[in-house]
Design a protein around this motif. Structure first.
Motif, PDB file in Angstrom:
ATOM      1  N   ILE A  59      -2.551  17.766   4.422  1.00  0.00           N
ATOM      2  CA  ILE A  59      -3.348  18.564   5.374  1.00  0.00           C
ATOM      3  C   ILE A  59      -3.681  17.784   6.647  1.00  0.00           C
ATOM      4  O   ILE A  59      -4.471  18.231   7.468  1.00  0.00           O
ATOM      5  CB  ILE A  59      -4.644  19.102   4.708  1.00  0.00           C
ATOM      6  N   LEU A  60      -3.013  16.629   6.793  1.00  0.00           N
ATOM      7  CA  LEU A  60      -3.295  15.740   7.925  1.00  0.00           C
ATOM      8  C   LEU A  60      -3.046  16.407   9.279  1.00  0.00           C
ATOM      9  O   LEU A  60      -3.740  16.139  10.250  1.00  0.00           O
ATOM     10  CB  LEU A  60      -2.387  14.513   7.784  1.00  0.00           C
ATOM     11  N   ARG A  61      -2.058  17.274   9.346  1.00  0.00           N
ATOM     12  CA  ARG A  61      -1.712  17.875  10.637  1.00  0.00           C
ATOM     13  C   ARG A  61      -2.365  19.237  10.868  1.00  0.00           C
ATOM     14  O   ARG A  61      -1.923  20.008  11.709  1.00  0.00           O
ATOM     15  CB  ARG A  61      -0.196  17.991  10.756  1.00  0.00           C
ATOM     16  N   LEU A  62      -3.364  19.548  10.055  1.00  0.00           N
ATOM     17  CA  LEU A  62      -4.063  20.822  10.244  1.00  0.00           C
ATOM     18  C   LEU A  62      -5.484  20.528  10.734  1.00  0.00           C
ATOM     19  O   LEU A  62      -6.144  19.648  10.201  1.00  0.00           O
ATOM     20  CB  LEU A  62      -4.144  21.606   8.929  1.00  0.00           C
ATOM     21  N   SER A  63      -5.922  21.284  11.758  1.00  0.00           N
ATOM     22  CA  SER A  63      -7.325  21.139  12.171  1.00  0.00           C
ATOM     23  C   SER A  63      -8.154  22.067  11.288  1.00  0.00           C
ATOM     24  O   SER A  63      -7.683  23.137  10.910  1.00  0.00           O
ATOM     25  CB  SER A  63      -7.532  21.586  13.608  1.00  0.00           C
ATOM     26  N   TYR A  64      -9.349  21.690  11.017  1.00  0.00           N
ATOM     27  CA  TYR A  64     -10.273  22.479  10.211  1.00  0.00           C
ATOM     28  C   TYR A  64      -9.626  22.984   8.910  1.00  0.00           C
ATOM     29  O   TYR A  64      -9.664  24.175   8.618  1.00  0.00           O
ATOM     30  CB  TYR A  64     -10.810  23.694  10.995  1.00  0.00           C
ATOM     31  N   PRO A  65      -8.950  22.117   8.128  1.00  0.00           N
ATOM     32  CA  PRO A  65      -8.330  22.642   6.903  1.00  0.00           C
ATOM     33  C   PRO A  65      -9.401  23.184   5.946  1.00  0.00           C
ATOM     34  O   PRO A  65     -10.490  22.605   5.846  1.00  0.00           O
ATOM     35  CB  PRO A  65      -7.646  21.410   6.297  1.00  0.00           C
ATOM     36  N   VAL A  66      -9.075  24.302   5.318  1.00  0.00           N
ATOM     37  CA  VAL A  66     -10.028  24.896   4.370  1.00  0.00           C
ATOM     38  C   VAL A  66      -9.809  24.211   3.022  1.00  0.00           C
ATOM     39  O   VAL A  66      -8.821  24.485   2.338  1.00  0.00           O
ATOM     40  CB  VAL A  66      -9.804  26.427   4.265  1.00  0.00           C
ATOM     41  N   VAL A  67     -10.694  23.294   2.674  1.00  0.00           N
ATOM     42  CA  VAL A  67     -10.505  22.554   1.422  1.00  0.00           C
ATOM     43  C   VAL A  67     -11.464  23.007   0.324  1.00  0.00           C
ATOM     44  O   VAL A  67     -11.347  22.586  -0.815  1.00  0.00           O
ATOM     45  CB  VAL A  67     -10.617  21.023   1.624  1.00  0.00           C
ATOM     46  N   ASN A  68     -12.422  23.875   0.691  1.00  0.00           N
ATOM     47  CA  ASN A  68     -13.319  24.432  -0.325  1.00  0.00           C
ATOM     48  C   ASN A  68     -13.249  25.946  -0.265  1.00  0.00           C
ATOM     49  O   ASN A  68     -13.502  26.523   0.796  1.00  0.00           O
ATOM     50  CB  ASN A  68     -14.772  24.015  -0.063  1.00  0.00           C
ATOM     51  N   PRO A  69     -12.951  26.584  -1.399  1.00  0.00           N
ATOM     52  CA  PRO A  69     -12.994  28.047  -1.368  1.00  0.00           C
ATOM     53  C   PRO A  69     -14.437  28.511  -1.194  1.00  0.00           C
ATOM     54  O   PRO A  69     -15.361  27.724  -1.398  1.00  0.00           O
ATOM     55  CB  PRO A  69     -12.469  28.453  -2.756  1.00  0.00           C
ATOM     56  N   LYS A  70     -14.608  29.784  -0.848  1.00  0.00           N
ATOM     57  CA  LYS A  70     -15.971  30.319  -0.709  1.00  0.00           C
ATOM     58  C   LYS A  70     -16.712  30.171  -2.042  1.00  0.00           C
ATOM     59  O   LYS A  70     -16.085  30.208  -3.114  1.00  0.00           O
ATOM     60  CB  LYS A  70     -15.905  31.804  -0.320  1.00  0.00           C
ATOM     61  N   ARG A  71     -18.042  30.020  -1.974  1.00  0.00           N
ATOM     62  CA  ARG A  71     -18.823  29.721  -3.178  1.00  0.00           C
ATOM     63  C   ARG A  71     -18.592  30.766  -4.286  1.00  0.00           C
ATOM     64  O   ARG A  71     -18.443  30.420  -5.460  1.00  0.00           O
ATOM     65  CB  ARG A  71     -20.305  29.653  -2.819  1.00  0.00           C
ATOM     66  N   GLY A  72     -18.537  32.043  -3.903  1.00  0.00           N
ATOM     67  CA  GLY A  72     -18.353  33.111  -4.890  1.00  0.00           C
ATOM     68  C   GLY A  72     -17.060  32.926  -5.665  1.00  0.00           C
ATOM     69  O   GLY A  72     -16.994  33.153  -6.877  1.00  0.00           O
ATOM     70  N   LEU A  73     -16.035  32.496  -4.951  1.00  0.00           N
ATOM     71  CA  LEU A  73     -14.726  32.320  -5.582  1.00  0.00           C
ATOM     72  C   LEU A  73     -14.750  31.119  -6.536  1.00  0.00           C
ATOM     73  O   LEU A  73     -14.199  31.169  -7.648  1.00  0.00           O
ATOM     74  CB  LEU A  73     -13.688  32.112  -4.480  1.00  0.00           C
ATOM     75  N   MET A  74     -15.439  30.051  -6.101  1.00  0.00           N
ATOM     76  CA  MET A  74     -15.531  28.855  -6.954  1.00  0.00           C
ATOM     77  C   MET A  74     -16.267  29.197  -8.243  1.00  0.00           C
ATOM     78  O   MET A  74     -15.827  28.859  -9.342  1.00  0.00           O
ATOM     79  CB  MET A  74     -16.295  27.745  -6.222  1.00  0.00           C
ATOM     80  N   LEU A  75     -17.398  29.904  -8.085  1.00  0.00           N
ATOM     81  CA  LEU A  75     -18.200  30.230  -9.258  1.00  0.00           C
ATOM     82  C   LEU A  75     -17.425  31.158 -10.192  1.00  0.00           C
ATOM     83  O   LEU A  75     -17.431  30.974 -11.412  1.00  0.00           O
ATOM     84  CB  LEU A  75     -19.521  30.881  -8.839  1.00  0.00           C
ATOM     85  N   GLY A  76     -16.746  32.143  -9.602  1.00  0.00           N
ATOM     86  CA  GLY A  76     -15.956  33.088 -10.403  1.00  0.00           C
ATOM     87  C   GLY A  76     -14.874  32.366 -11.184  1.00  0.00           C
ATOM     88  O   GLY A  76     -14.678  32.604 -12.388  1.00  0.00           O
TER      89      GLY A  76
END
Ligand code: HEM
Ligand code: SF4
Ligand code: SF4
Length: 513
Positions: free
Chosen positions: A203-220
């Motif tokens: 993910i080095l060449r991506l700005s603002y990489p999304v590395v955490n899913p939204k909280r609802g998705l993580m909990l689910g």
């Protein structure tokens, strides 16, 4: 080899339809397909945390491993057992998520051009995750571990690496000694560290990489894994016994499918398949396609003030700043790194000098897309708007990767498409409403949270809400502006939304009278 457009577009249509259903169930924000990479990252952490816990009770050694695993599985089922099951099921889910992520990026064509780096650095991740999973099964030292170890050693023996076949050494009790177990255990701790390094590079060449899913998705996801762990706890098979021919029992198809393949194919054929797929994935970005690669962004120093807005908005880390080289009274200047630029044009939408309120007939922005210079874009817009008829004249700004806006064109509707909706500087909206006297401006692009260039919908929404530079000025009449995010599978909804917008505009006009 040319990748077939038809097959690609069939897969693309199917994916969009399926994701449309997921959007209805979860909402765009929580659609798991929109954050498969981040979900993979989350599952990796679940594997690490649960692994660290069970490792505290794990004992390394021929005679020690199996009983120690049995201990925390059964004696400490309420924590150790659950952690073991979480470790197993999160690893399985990681494999599924990774394969879906790979297929999705492939179907969307997000592996070509400058994106080759992110794609190619994903390939070693597949094999590292595979190795960590297979290696994990060995740690248990049950009959499945015995079968998997022996089959793997035999498979590796095919390679001309060792002068004597390893299977000869491991055929006796001697091979499987405590040293072997220390090695297995060391690898099981080291490979995840290597995986982490590769994810970072990925993910080095991506700005603002999304590395955490939204909280609802993580909990689910965590809840689903917990329920599975309670309903079907992960258990070992019988203890390994080197005196008995290892039998294949209860294969984990997510990681161990290679063995049934080895039953029907020779070791050489399976190696050819594995190496062949890896090489194909690695060269994929350079295989010819019918997709045209548009030229990358270009900086024009005479109009660059070094404001850094393009750096902040580029989703691919493709603009960097360096000290001024032309003697102008600014500290810095923007420079495009051509190898990283995906030609999205988002930087053009960020640049203050892209404004159409410039007095010159022909002008140049600080940063331009050579295929669509802003001066030409303004001229095209002015010509199209001058031809509009009726009392609800609207200009639609669309995106080349989303719903086709050409189909919306009409007597009172002008359409202009850009490589990304975020290439549109907000000042163009103001210009169309003020100088060109249209009644409304309609902006559309890829579905929300699913921009082909990652950040387009978000930047556009923030700029129009005056929360991000360049801001749409507060005095602009927001009632005359609409946004609707639609993929090529949402053409009907888009047309309906535009109709609704135009009737709202009529309502506004009659309110004024
Ligand atoms: C478990 C392993 C993997 C993890 C954790 C992972 C994670 C990620 C993350 C966090 C992103 C950034 C998403 C965003 O912010 O838009 C990403 C992007 C990407 N990944 Fe992966 N990835 C994995 C494996 C792979 C594999 C195997 C491939 C393909 C060979 C791949 C191809 C890509 C591509 C092409 C992108 C960039 C998309 C773009 O340019 O917009 N990834 N990945
Ligand atoms: S076009 Fe601009 S924003 Fe897009 S990748 Fe290239 S430099 Fe970055
Ligand atoms: S946004 Fe425009 S003016 Fe600002 S640094 Fe980039 S190219 Fe230069």
């Amino acid at each position: 080899m040319i990748i077939s457009n038809q097959a690609e577009s069939f897969a693309h249509r199917t994916l969009l339809r399926f994701e449309g259903i997921l959007n209805k169930i979860f909402g765009n924000d929580l659609n798991p397909f929109y954050c498969l990479g981040a979900l993979g990252f989350f599952l990796f952490w679940v594997v690490v945390v649960s692994g660290v816990y069970i490792y505290a009770f794990y004992k390394t050694g021929m005679e020690l491993s199996y009983p120690s695993v049995e201990y925390y599985t059964h004696e400490q089922w309420y924590l150790g057992g659950i952690m073991r099951s979480l470790h197993r099921y999160a690893s399985d889910a990681l494999m599924v998520v990774m394969v879906l992520h790979l297929l999705r990026e492939f179907i969307l064509g997000r592996y070509r051009g400058a994106r080759w780096f992110t794609w190619v650095t994903g390939v070693p991740l597949i094999w590292l995750i595979f190795s960590a999973g297979i290696n994990g099964y060995w740690m248990v030292w049950d009959t499945l571990a015995q079968f998997s170890t022996v089959a793997t050693i035999e498979w590796f023996d095919w390679l001309p690496i060792f002068s004597d076949p390893m299977s000869g050494y491991f055929a006796s009790q001697e091979g499987f000694n405590d040293r072997f177990f220390s090695l297995v255990s060391f690898a099981h701790v080291t490979v995840p560290l290597v995986i982490l390094i590769f994810i970072w590079v990925h993910i080095l060449r991506l700005s603002y990489p999304v590395v955490n899913p939204k909280r609802g998705l993580m909990l689910g996801m965590l809840l689903a894994l917990l329920i599975l762990s309670l309903v079907k706890p992960a258990v070992s098979q019988g203890p390994a016994d080197l005196g008995i021919e290892p039998a294949r029992l209860g294969i984990d198809w997510f990681y161990l499918f290679i063995y049934p393949l080895l039953d029907v194919w020779s070791a050489g054929q399976v190696w050819a398949l594995v190496i062949g797929i890896s090489l194909l994935l690695c060269v994929l970005p350079w295989l010819p396609t019918r997709h045209k690669q548009i030229p990358v962004a270009e900086v024009h120093l005479e109009d660059c003030s070094g404001c850094r807005l393009c750096v902040a908005d580029c989703p691919y880390e493709a603009v960097v700043m360096r000290p001024r080289s032309d003697g102008m009274n600014f500290m810095e200047e923007a420079v495009v790194v051509p190898d990283r630029c995906v030609s999205c044009g988002i930087c053009v939408g960020a640049c203050p000098s892209s404004t159409p309120f410039r007095s010159e007939t022909e002008y140049i922005s600080g940063i331009e897309m050579p295929s669509l210079p802003m001066s030409g874009f303004r001229a095209a817009m002015v010509t199209k708007l001058a031809r509009l008829k009726g009392d609800t004249r609207v200009v639609v700004f669309g995106c080349d990767h989303a719903a086709n806006v050409e189909n919306l064109r009409g007597d009172g509707i002008a359409v202009l498409s850009l490589p990304c909706a975020a290439m549109l500087p907000p000042s163009f909206i103001e210009y169309a409403l003020r100088e060109q006297q249209v009644e409304g401006v309609f902006v559309t692009g890829c579905r929300e949270s699913d921009c082909y260039y990652r950040m387009g919908d978000l930047w556009t929404k923030q700029r129009l809400a005056a929360k991000r530079e360049p801001r749409l000025r507060n005095r602009t009449d927001r009632e005359r502006i609409a946004q609707f995010w639609a993929s090529s599978a949402d053409a009907e909804e888009l047309a309906l939304e535009l109709d609704k917008f135009r009737s709202n505009l009529r309502g506004l006009a009659s309110d004024k009278k």
